[in-house]
Write an enzyme that holds these catalytic residues in place. Structure first.
Site, PDB file in Angstrom:
ATOM      1  N   ASP A 446       0.873  -1.172   0.000  1.00  0.00           N
ATOM      2  CA  ASP A 446       0.000   0.000   0.000  1.00  0.00           C
ATOM      3  C   ASP A 446       0.911   1.222   0.000  1.00  0.00           C
ATOM      4  O   ASP A 446       2.050   1.149   0.463  1.00  0.00           O
ATOM      5  CB  ASP A 446      -0.878  -0.025   1.248  1.00  0.00           C
ATOM      6  CG  ASP A 446      -1.665   1.252   1.409  1.00  0.00           C
ATOM      7  OD1 ASP A 446      -2.341   1.651   0.459  1.00  0.00           O
ATOM      8  OD2 ASP A 446      -1.560   1.867   2.494  1.00  0.00           O
ATOM      9  N   ASP A 645      -1.547  -0.775   6.292  1.00  0.00           N
ATOM     10  CA  ASP A 645      -1.660  -0.235   7.648  1.00  0.00           C
ATOM     11  C   ASP A 645      -3.061   0.211   8.033  1.00  0.00           C
ATOM     12  O   ASP A 645      -3.309   0.499   9.199  1.00  0.00           O
ATOM     13  CB  ASP A 645      -0.720   0.958   7.805  1.00  0.00           C
ATOM     14  CG  ASP A 645      -1.197   2.173   7.024  1.00  0.00           C
ATOM     15  OD1 ASP A 645      -1.657   1.993   5.882  1.00  0.00           O
ATOM     16  OD2 ASP A 645      -1.117   3.294   7.557  1.00  0.00           O
ATOM     17  N   ASP A 649      -7.121  -1.661   3.992  1.00  0.00           N
ATOM     18  CA  ASP A 649      -6.212  -2.723   3.547  1.00  0.00           C
ATOM     19  C   ASP A 649      -6.596  -4.092   4.088  1.00  0.00           C
ATOM     20  O   ASP A 649      -5.964  -5.099   3.737  1.00  0.00           O
ATOM     21  CB  ASP A 649      -4.773  -2.408   3.992  1.00  0.00           C
ATOM     22  CG  ASP A 649      -4.234  -1.124   3.381  1.00  0.00           C
ATOM     23  OD1 ASP A 649      -4.565  -0.861   2.210  1.00  0.00           O
ATOM     24  OD2 ASP A 649      -3.499  -0.398   4.073  1.00  0.00           O
TER      25      ASP A 649
END
Length: 755
Positions: A446, A645, A649
């Site tokens: 990410d 995080d 996600d």
């Protein structure tokens, strides 16, 4: 528990308790992890009552199976009991060795000692062997009897049966010789009996020294194994040692010392120079440098001032501080770390399942082989020595077989590796995570909060014609004030810094990966504010004019269905990001970026960390990130990991073969992941992959040794090769090999401490 077969029986017994749907036993750490359905208990019961009742039910069922479950919660008391058990084992080994030495000398002298010949020598051997067999071997015989009483078998059964047969047959031979009226000592020409160490006569041979030395070797092996296994848990004990036992708290009534486990959120704690911090909290007075190497792995202390956060287990170095606890003792970062490491050590890897299945039936198979080999030698062996050969093969097979090596092959390696990983700032949530991470050949990052610092700052505010930029920032901040997203925090922080107070808002709703909606009161009028990506607002029927700067993340602000402006943010790259990608390339792991941001922002980060632009996918929703994971899983020759995080996600973290949650990420992200980074250093990702691969190599080496050892030495002990090579493993050599087999597995695993 003495072998993997014991662990299998404990799992079966605990799993049969009503409500328990999973019981996992670690033979190496001697711990059981039980997962149960609380709905099967009384609805009005408290959590503590439910846990107590489940523990009692499991303990009762294990007692019926011949095991005792210790519910001791005092770590110091548990350590003292382990130390006392090792001390008792050491005493038995030393006394057994001291008594066995003269026994071996007498047996091997073949009546060359003048004062000890014939029956005198034999009875002396019997007396010395009896001490070792009965007293030193008592734990083995008692455990074997306990297993027999409940109708099961284990390693103790093999050793007790083998030594008992050797000792009893020797006593029987000696008694028959003593009662014979035609006993002639060595050198005679007309005697019918020869009673000596291993000189076979018509009524067999004496195996006193074999029975004694087998027990000594077995006990020595267990002592070495216990000491080595204890070293395997050093890392977890070192983490536990970071916890402070007593804390100085203060309130209106003054200062007092309390136990650390009594700390509750809101309490105020005083920490002096040189003391460890006992709580997770916020500095309210004073400043100091704090050594956070237990979290970051870096030896450099960090300055902490009023308002900064500190965590339990870190070291206050130079100044005094007052800290307000933000978490109870059981909820600190350190407690969470210890819990996850312990959890990883008590779960099982898939690679261990084969060893578990073999261990479950190992002892009955070995007893069958021992009986078959004895019967074969009795029927087919030379007439003069068939009895001795049958007895020798029977005892050797029982003694040489070692299910312990099978049981220790995987869990000790996992114990050492998980402890080492925790020292380096990586927390594996389960043993299976090592396997999955070792197989990873592609990794998806990410962008925001992972490759970047996760603290975007507003670079510009653009307002539509007739709209003040302060109004755009104020309404955007009002809408985002309830959001946890890094972009939202950056907008709110910019509004506060600019002195633009956000309006009052209500009805906040976040659309993961898209934006947010809220009702905002502006000058007494309630308006609907939407803040998010341009494509989402267009999908809501709003006309959007979007021209983001290169490399910036653009957020559109709309009021009552009309765009009023945009806010651009830039997030700095993490210092460790580029190095992490380079190290992953060296490991043969392909790096990808999956971002919800605009293409220009994602491509800027990819350029800075040297990721191929073709492996960058932007403007993604949480679902599309998970879809990318699945597509790569189908196309890659190996597993796919995802590093993230945030809440958006979670789907991708759960869908990946190995989900990695960043330090400082949300609790939901950590719960969805297979491993977590304590800090935010991305270099820990390739290090974790390298450690996982090395751990799998060690486990495979251990299993190859354990299976190979048994597959080679059991047939040799049975005398399978004797007709062609003359090789037949004596019982003493068999016991030495058995003792060293499990120790070698543990020693090989301990190499991971330096990984």
């Amino acid at each position: 528990m003495q072998c993997a077969a014991c662990a299998s029986k404990v799992e079966s017994a605990a799993g049969s308790v009503a409500g328990v749907h999973l019981a996992s036993v670690s033979f190496a750490s001697r711990k059981i992890r039980v997962e149960f359905d609380a709905s099967t208990t009384a609805a009005a019961a408290t959590d503590a009552t439910i846990i107590t009742s489940i523990c009692a039910a499991v303990a009762q069922r294990l007692h019926r199976a011949g095991f005792e479950l210790s519910l001791e919660r005092d770590v110091a008391m548990r350590a003292w009991r382990e130390q006392r058990a090792q001390s008792a084992l050491r005493t038995r080994v030393w006394i057994g060795a001291i008594v066995s030495l003269p026994l071996l000398i007498i047996a091997m002298s073949h009546d060359s000692i003048p004062a000890l010949t014939g029956l005198t020598s034999a009875w002396t051997q019997c007396a010395l062997a009896a001490v070792v067999y009965a007293w030193c071997g008592w734990p083995i015989h008692a455990a074997a009897f306990t297993r027999l009483r409940v109708g099961t078998t284990d390693m103790n059964t093999l050793v007790s049966l083998g030594t008992s047969v050797a000792f009893a047959s020797s006593v029987w031979t000696l008694m028959r010789a003593s009662m014979s009226t035609q006993v002639v000592l060595h050198g005679g020409e007309h005697g019918t009996e020869h009673v000596t160490g291993h000189v076979t006569g018509q009524m067999g041979a004496l195996w006193f020294e074999a029975a004694a030395i087998i027990i000594v070797f077995v006990m020595l092996g267990r002592l070495l194994e216990a000491r080595a296994t204890h070293r395997a848990g050093d890392a977890l004990r070192a983490l536990g040692a970071l916890a402070v036992s007593r804390v100085c708290v203060f309130d209106v009534s003054g200062e007092r010392m309390i136990a650390a486990e009594e700390i509750e959120a809101g309490m105020r704690v005083r920490v002096r120079p040189g003391e460890r911090i006992a709580v997770d909290g916020r500095v309210t007075m004073g400043e100091s440098e704090v050594d956070e190497s237990m979290l970051t792995g870096e030896p450099f202390p960090r300055m902490k001032r009023v308002g900064d956060t500190v965590v339990a287990g870190t070291m206050n170095t130079v100044g005094a501080m007052e800290i307000e606890a933000t978490h109870a003792a059981a909820d600190t970062v350190l407690a969470h770390i210890v819990e996850l490491v312990d959890q990883a050590q008590t779960t099982k890897a898939r690679i261990a399942l084969l060893a578990d299945r073999v261990a479950a039936v190992f002892v009955p198979i070995v007893i069958t082989i021992a009986c078959a080999s004895a019967l074969t030698w009795w029927i087919c062996g030379p007439e003069a020595t068939r009895g001795a050969l049958a007895l020798e093969s029977f005892v050797s097979v029982l003694v040489v077989a070692c299910p312990c090596a099978l049981g220790l092959a995987t869990p000790v390696a996992i114990m050492v590796a998980s402890g080492r990983a925790a020292q380096r700032g990586v927390l594996f949530h389960s043993a299976a995570a090592f396997e999955r991470l070792a197989e990873v050949r592609a990794i998806i990052f990410d962008k925001t909060g992972t490759l970047t610092r996760g603290a975007p700052r507003v670079s510009s505010v653009r307002a539509c014609d007739g709209v003040a930029s302060d109004r755009v920032l104020a309404l955007g901040a009002a809408c985002e004030s309830s959001s946890e997203h890094p972009l939202a925090r950056g907008i709110v922080r910019a509004a506060v810094d600019a002195g633009v107070l956000p309006y009052e808002s209500s009805g906040f709703r976040a659309i993961a990966g898209q934006g947010a909606r809220a009702e905002v009161v502006e000058q007494g009028t309630t308006v609907t504010v939407l803040v998010g990506r341009a494509s989402w607002l267009r999908a809501q029927g709003i006309a959007v004019a979007s021209q983001p700067s290169i490399g910036a993340t653009e957020v559109i602000v709309a009021v009552n269905g009309a765009m009023i402006g945009s806010i651009e943010l830039i997030d700095a790259l993490r210092e460790s990001a580029a190095e992490s990608v380079r190290e992953l390339d060296q490991l043969g792991v392909q790096s990808w970026i999956a971002s919800g941001d605009a293409t220009s922002a994602a491509q800027r980060v990819a350029h800075e960390v040297a990721i191929d632009p073709a492996r960058v996918v932007s403007e993604m929703t949480p679902e599309s990130k998970a879809d990318l994971v699945r597509r790569l899983q189908q196309s890659q020759n190996g597993g796919v990991a995802f590093v993230g995080d945030g809440i958006n996600d979670c789907i991708a973290l759960a869908a990946s073969d190995a989900g990695i949650a960043m330090g400082g990420g949300t609790d939901v992200a950590r719960a969805s992941a297979d491993l977590s980074l304590i800090a935010t250093d991305l270099r820990r990702v390739p290090q974790a992959i390298a450690l996982s691969r090395r751990t799998l190599r060690v486990i495979r080496q251990n299993l190859m040794w354990a299976f190979g050892y048994n597959l080679l030495l059991i047939p040799m002990a049975a005398g399978v090769f004797a007709p062609w090579t003359g090789w037949m493993l004596p019982p003493i050599a068999a016991s030495a090999a058995m003792a060293l087999s499990s120790v070698s597995v543990v020693a090989n695993s301990l190499r991971l401490r330096r990984a």
